[in-house]
Scaffold this motif. Structure first.
Motif, PDB file in Angstrom:
ATOM      1  N   LEU A  16       0.605  -1.285   0.035  1.00  0.00           N
ATOM      2  CA  LEU A  16      -0.299   0.180   0.590  1.00  0.00           C
ATOM      3  C   LEU A  16       0.498   1.837  -0.344  1.00  0.00           C
ATOM      4  CD1 LEU A  16      -2.720  -0.746   3.186  1.00  0.00           C
ATOM      5  CD2 LEU A  16      -3.084  -0.745  -0.061  1.00  0.00           C
ATOM      6  N   LYS A  17       2.059   1.096   0.850  1.00  0.00           N
ATOM      7  CA  LYS A  17       2.647   2.901   0.849  1.00  0.00           C
ATOM      8  C   LYS A  17       3.306   2.275  -0.006  1.00  0.00           C
ATOM      9  CE  LYS A  17       6.934   2.376   1.928  1.00  0.00           C
ATOM     10  NZ  LYS A  17       8.546   1.975   2.647  1.00  0.00           N
ATOM     11  N   ASP A  18       4.100   1.684  -1.459  1.00  0.00           N
ATOM     12  CA  ASP A  18       4.420   2.070  -2.518  1.00  0.00           C
ATOM     13  C   ASP A  18       3.991   2.332  -3.036  1.00  0.00           C
ATOM     14  OD1 ASP A  18       7.325   0.677  -1.591  1.00  0.00           O
ATOM     15  OD2 ASP A  18       6.406  -1.268  -2.803  1.00  0.00           O
ATOM     16  N   ALA A  19       2.037   1.766  -3.586  1.00  0.00           N
ATOM     17  CA  ALA A  19       0.914   1.878  -4.313  1.00  0.00           C
ATOM     18  C   ALA A  19       1.239   3.788  -4.471  1.00  0.00           C
ATOM     19  CB  ALA A  19      -0.130   1.214  -3.863  1.00  0.00           C
ATOM     20  N   ALA A  20       0.212   4.265  -3.004  1.00  0.00           N
ATOM     21  CA  ALA A  20       0.676   5.405  -2.189  1.00  0.00           C
ATOM     22  C   ALA A  20       1.816   6.765  -3.277  1.00  0.00           C
ATOM     23  CB  ALA A  20      -0.099   5.375  -0.790  1.00  0.00           C
ATOM     24  N   LEU A  21       2.694   5.958  -2.891  1.00  0.00           N
ATOM     25  CA  LEU A  21       3.913   7.139  -2.905  1.00  0.00           C
ATOM     26  C   LEU A  21       3.747   7.185  -5.417  1.00  0.00           C
ATOM     27  CD1 LEU A  21       6.390   5.511  -1.168  1.00  0.00           C
ATOM     28  CD2 LEU A  21       5.522   8.304  -1.034  1.00  0.00           C
ATOM     29  N   TYR A  22       3.438   5.661  -5.283  1.00  0.00           N
ATOM     30  CA  TYR A  22       3.334   5.993  -6.651  1.00  0.00           C
ATOM     31  C   TYR A  22       2.307   6.969  -7.194  1.00  0.00           C
ATOM     32  CZ  TYR A  22       2.587   4.525 -11.954  1.00  0.00           C
ATOM     33  OH  TYR A  22       2.720   4.286 -13.300  1.00  0.00           O
ATOM     34  N   ASP A  23       0.983   6.739  -6.367  1.00  0.00           N
ATOM     35  CA  ASP A  23      -0.126   7.282  -7.388  1.00  0.00           C
ATOM     36  C   ASP A  23       0.492   8.936  -6.867  1.00  0.00           C
ATOM     37  OD1 ASP A  23      -1.760   5.280  -7.938  1.00  0.00           O
ATOM     38  OD2 ASP A  23      -2.668   5.208  -6.394  1.00  0.00           O
ATOM     39  N   LEU A  24       0.637   9.281  -5.372  1.00  0.00           N
ATOM     40  CA  LEU A  24       1.021  10.565  -5.270  1.00  0.00           C
ATOM     41  C   LEU A  24       1.943  11.302  -6.290  1.00  0.00           C
ATOM     42  CD1 LEU A  24       0.851  12.725  -2.845  1.00  0.00           C
ATOM     43  CD2 LEU A  24       2.851  11.653  -1.763  1.00  0.00           C
ATOM     44  N   GLU A  25       3.640  10.447  -7.073  1.00  0.00           N
ATOM     45  CA  GLU A  25       4.299  11.251  -7.644  1.00  0.00           C
ATOM     46  C   GLU A  25       3.511  11.516  -8.835  1.00  0.00           C
ATOM     47  OE1 GLU A  25       7.957   9.605 -10.302  1.00  0.00           O
ATOM     48  OE2 GLU A  25       7.695   8.529  -8.070  1.00  0.00           O
ATOM     49  N   LYS A  26       2.426  10.287  -9.527  1.00  0.00           N
ATOM     50  CA  LYS A  26       1.991  11.040 -10.487  1.00  0.00           C
ATOM     51  C   LYS A  26       1.032  11.245 -10.937  1.00  0.00           C
ATOM     52  CE  LYS A  26       4.775   7.343 -12.614  1.00  0.00           C
ATOM     53  NZ  LYS A  26       5.414   8.185 -13.948  1.00  0.00           N
ATOM     54  N   GLY A  27       0.312  11.888  -9.716  1.00  0.00           N
ATOM     55  CA  GLY A  27      -1.037  12.978  -9.098  1.00  0.00           C
ATOM     56  C   GLY A  27      -2.295  12.083  -9.950  1.00  0.00           C
ATOM     57  N   GLU A  28      -2.466  10.546  -9.179  1.00  0.00           N
ATOM     58  CA  GLU A  28      -3.560  10.197  -9.159  1.00  0.00           C
ATOM     59  C   GLU A  28      -3.607   8.943  -9.117  1.00  0.00           C
ATOM     60  OE1 GLU A  28      -4.178   9.804 -13.695  1.00  0.00           O
ATOM     61  OE2 GLU A  28      -1.894   8.924 -14.676  1.00  0.00           O
ATOM     62  N   LEU A  29      -4.628   8.278  -9.192  1.00  0.00           N
ATOM     63  CA  LEU A  29      -4.753   6.976  -8.516  1.00  0.00           C
ATOM     64  C   LEU A  29      -4.943   5.648  -9.439  1.00  0.00           C
ATOM     65  CD1 LEU A  29      -8.340   7.574  -6.412  1.00  0.00           C
ATOM     66  CD2 LEU A  29      -6.005   7.423  -5.544  1.00  0.00           C
ATOM     67  N   LYS A  30      -3.753   4.987  -9.800  1.00  0.00           N
ATOM     68  CA  LYS A  30      -3.608   4.026 -10.113  1.00  0.00           C
ATOM     69  C   LYS A  30      -3.638   2.301  -9.729  1.00  0.00           C
ATOM     70  CE  LYS A  30      -4.067   6.278 -14.509  1.00  0.00           C
ATOM     71  NZ  LYS A  30      -4.544   5.607 -15.807  1.00  0.00           N
ATOM     72  N   ARG A  31      -2.145   3.115  -9.160  1.00  0.00           N
ATOM     73  CA  ARG A  31      -2.015   1.247  -8.093  1.00  0.00           C
ATOM     74  C   ARG A  31      -2.771   1.220  -7.458  1.00  0.00           C
ATOM     75  NH1 ARG A  31       4.328   0.947  -7.928  1.00  0.00           N
ATOM     76  NH2 ARG A  31       4.146  -1.315  -7.615  1.00  0.00           N
ATOM     77  N   GLY A  32      -2.850   0.081  -6.987  1.00  0.00           N
ATOM     78  CA  GLY A  32      -3.745  -0.561  -5.889  1.00  0.00           C
ATOM     79  C   GLY A  32      -3.051  -1.209  -4.358  1.00  0.00           C
ATOM     80  N   GLY A  33      -1.939  -2.077  -5.384  1.00  0.00           N
ATOM     81  CA  GLY A  33      -1.694  -2.626  -3.490  1.00  0.00           C
ATOM     82  C   GLY A  33      -2.733  -3.372  -3.109  1.00  0.00           C
ATOM     83  N   SER A  34      -3.404  -3.763  -4.002  1.00  0.00           N
ATOM     84  CA  SER A  34      -4.755  -4.903  -3.217  1.00  0.00           C
ATOM     85  C   SER A  34      -4.212  -5.953  -3.088  1.00  0.00           C
ATOM     86  CB  SER A  34      -5.664  -5.130  -3.975  1.00  0.00           C
ATOM     87  OG  SER A  34      -5.749  -3.186  -4.224  1.00  0.00           O
ATOM     88  N   THR A  35      -4.103  -6.487  -1.387  1.00  0.00           N
ATOM     89  CA  THR A  35      -4.049  -8.114  -1.335  1.00  0.00           C
ATOM     90  C   THR A  35      -5.677  -8.834  -1.810  1.00  0.00           C
ATOM     91  OG1 THR A  35      -5.482  -7.467   0.683  1.00  0.00           O
ATOM     92  CG2 THR A  35      -3.143  -7.142   1.109  1.00  0.00           C
ATOM     93  N   ILE A  36      -5.593 -10.100  -1.323  1.00  0.00           N
ATOM     94  CA  ILE A  36      -6.741 -11.123  -2.121  1.00  0.00           C
ATOM     95  C   ILE A  36      -7.620 -10.155  -1.695  1.00  0.00           C
ATOM     96  CG2 ILE A  36      -7.528 -13.480  -2.030  1.00  0.00           C
ATOM     97  CD1 ILE A  36      -4.818 -14.496  -2.669  1.00  0.00           C
ATOM     98  N   THR A  37      -7.948 -10.276   0.324  1.00  0.00           N
ATOM     99  CA  THR A  37      -9.532 -10.289   0.594  1.00  0.00           C
ATOM    100  C   THR A  37      -9.889  -8.643  -0.038  1.00  0.00           C
ATOM    101  OG1 THR A  37      -7.869 -11.006   2.212  1.00  0.00           O
ATOM    102  CG2 THR A  37     -10.175 -10.303   3.191  1.00  0.00           C
TER     103      THR A  37
END
Length: 234
Positions: A96-117
């Motif tokens: 989730l941290k990696d996904a949030a940093l990626y989204d923050l850098e890109k300025g949009e919600l792209k990556r999920g970092g989602s678990t199976i649950t």
């Protein structure tokens, strides 16, 4: 001062209203302990999309217990989608941290970092829109799933509702469609091909081995030996 107080009061009322809405909209996931879903939000969305486009779409969906799904497929999906599935409580905080940093850098919600649950929560109950509101709702449902269901049951549900092609849902239908055999008979290689499809199941096909799909398949095969699945005796 009165203006600030009024704004704070409005914000508090708004947050309370949102909280009440979420509580009322929360599904009763405890029923999933013993009852299999007969429809999912994902299936409904696919059917609605097809109707809007003026075409029909079939639905191939055969429910099977976890004990009738090859342990290789269980390993492959965990290796591909959520390697720490059996040890976390619904959230992969590093992912989730990696996904949030990626989204923050890109300025949009792209990556999920989602678990199976989390993916199960989305497939069963939520739309595919990318918004903070939807992600918050997903988080609440994810927590509820982890509180009410065992890990084996969560994995069983996920493997039975995941999309594996146009109108293909669940491991049994996927195995029969792509490999002409029941899910319990899948080999390690076949399981890795199915797991490799999951990020884009309507684009990938294990019979058409693109470069991207092949690379993902090879990575999953290497990871599978490091993933343990607990025996299922049902």
């Amino acid at each position: 001062m009165r203006l600030v107080t009024g704004l704070l009061l409005c914000a508090a009322v708004g947050l309370a209203a949102i909280g009440l809405f979420w509580l009322l909209a929360m599904p009763d996931v405890s029923a999933l302990r013993t009852t299999n879903p007969t429809i999912t939000a994902l299936i409904e969305a696919r059917q609605a999309q097809a109707k809007e486009q003026g075409r029909s779409i079939g639905r191939h969906w055969v429910w099977v217990p976890l004990s009738r799904i090859s342990p290789y497929l269980r390993q492959a999906v965990v290796a591909a989608e959520d390697a720490s599935f059996f040890s976390h409580e619904g959230f992969d905080w590093e992912g989730l941290k990696d996904a949030a940093l990626y989204d923050l850098e890109k300025g949009e919600l792209k990556r999920g970092g989602s678990t199976i649950t989390q993916q199960l929560a989305k497939n069963l109950y939520l739309s595919s829109e990318r918004s903070l509101f939807r992600k918050a709702h997903e988080a609440l449902i994810t927590r509820s799933l982890e509180q009410h269901l065992s890990k084996d049951r969560i994995l069983e549900l996920y493997l039975n509702v995941a999309e594996w092609g146009n109108g293909i849902y669940g491991a049994e239908a996927a195995s029969r469609h792509h490999f002409m055999k029941p899910a319990r008979d899948l080999s390690a290689d076949e399981a890795a091909w199915l797991a490799a499809m999951l990020p884009a199941p309507r684009r990938y096909d294990p019979l058409r081995k693109t470069t991207a799909l092949t690379r993902r398949h090879e990575r999953i095969l290497r990871r599978m030996s490091r993933v343990s699945t607990r025996p299922v005796t049902r």
